[in-house]
Design a protein around this motif. Sequence first.
Motif, PDB file in Angstrom:
ATOM      1  N   ARG A 125      60.181  51.167  16.548  1.00  0.00           N
ATOM      2  CA  ARG A 125      61.450  52.065  16.794  1.00  0.00           C
ATOM      3  C   ARG A 125      61.283  53.266  17.678  1.00  0.00           C
ATOM      4  O   ARG A 125      62.205  53.631  18.205  1.00  0.00           O
ATOM      5  CB  ARG A 125      61.949  52.396  15.265  1.00  0.00           C
ATOM      6  N   GLY A 126      60.070  53.809  17.481  1.00  0.00           N
ATOM      7  CA  GLY A 126      59.781  55.109  18.237  1.00  0.00           C
ATOM      8  C   GLY A 126      59.785  54.722  19.880  1.00  0.00           C
ATOM      9  O   GLY A 126      60.235  55.600  20.409  1.00  0.00           O
ATOM     10  N   PHE A 127      59.545  53.615  20.035  1.00  0.00           N
ATOM     11  CA  PHE A 127      59.313  53.086  21.427  1.00  0.00           C
ATOM     12  C   PHE A 127      60.668  52.905  21.997  1.00  0.00           C
ATOM     13  O   PHE A 127      61.204  53.295  23.131  1.00  0.00           O
ATOM     14  CB  PHE A 127      58.384  51.928  21.659  1.00  0.00           C
ATOM     15  N   VAL A 128      61.639  52.331  21.008  1.00  0.00           N
ATOM     16  CA  VAL A 128      62.885  52.118  21.645  1.00  0.00           C
ATOM     17  C   VAL A 128      63.828  53.250  21.695  1.00  0.00           C
ATOM     18  O   VAL A 128      64.479  53.704  22.520  1.00  0.00           O
ATOM     19  CB  VAL A 128      63.581  51.245  20.500  1.00  0.00           C
ATOM     20  N   ILE A 129      63.409  54.290  20.832  1.00  0.00           N
ATOM     21  CA  ILE A 129      64.241  55.667  20.926  1.00  0.00           C
ATOM     22  C   ILE A 129      63.495  56.508  21.868  1.00  0.00           C
ATOM     23  O   ILE A 129      64.587  57.264  22.550  1.00  0.00           O
ATOM     24  CB  ILE A 129      64.114  56.198  19.458  1.00  0.00           C
TER      25      ILE A 129
END
Length: 309
Positions: free
Chosen positions: A22-26
């Motif tokens: 999720r951090g990578f996507v955000i």
Amino acid sequence: MTTPQNILTPRKGFWSRLTRERGFVIAGPYLWLGLFSLIPFLLVVKISLSQSVMAIPPFHPLFQWSAEQILQIRLNFAAYTTLLTDPFYASAFVGSLKIALVSTFSCLIIGYPMAYSIVQASPRWRPLLLLLIILPFFTSFLVRVYAWIGLLSTEGVINTFLLYVGIIQEPLPLLYNSFAVTIGIVYCYLPFMILPIYSVLDKIDPAYLEAAYDLGCRPWRSFWRITVPLSLRAIIAGSILVFVPAVGEFVIPELLGAPETLMIGRVLWSEFFNNQNWPLACALALVTLVVFVIPFMIFQRFQLRNKEE
């Protein structure tokens, strides 16, 4: 052997992996905003605080190392001082705001009845009517503006028709003035007003109007007391979508306006390419950006107030 408890209890590795994903996507959108919004904005701020010189690039470096390897920062506020003291730029701002406000109000007066009539039309005809609204976007912006030259010029379609039917005895000065610029802006940005209003009007529950009719409210009063308040957010959104690009418009004033038709976009182009005064042009762009941000802040505050109520 996997027990039901193990199935229901998520593993720590799963959550950590999910958090990382999720951090990578955000991080992607933030990286995009940083590269293509924040960094260019900081470069513009940096150039606006530099000193204009006759060189390539035409501004003095803001950061410079001295002979003693000491970093020197040379802040120059001459560009902002010029903007505040020279009435030429104030006239450009006032002219841009005046044309943008008149254009936005004209788009609202024309666009709201059009959006309302599309909502009231038969569902079979709505897609076709919406397509007619969107259809001009499939042609070049320049071609649409040039078309107005053919319509508004002295030998254009409008003057030729009025002379032919005898309404006028000599051609009207319709082109190369503020009127032509306003007409061009209204024509090009009218869909930005119609589409938001249509999307909101289409979602208004007809039961509200039926209840008002049952209570004896007349159609015009129910429209003014129910439909307009419920579509107020769309009116504000459409007005912002028209007002913001109209303030900084360059192509339409350049093609349809007179040399004395001062607008920010033309002044910006002149400072960049004619005068080679990049610090002043960047300062002008930043001040214009502030003018852009204020309507958005007003709209956001209006939305927050509605949510709180």
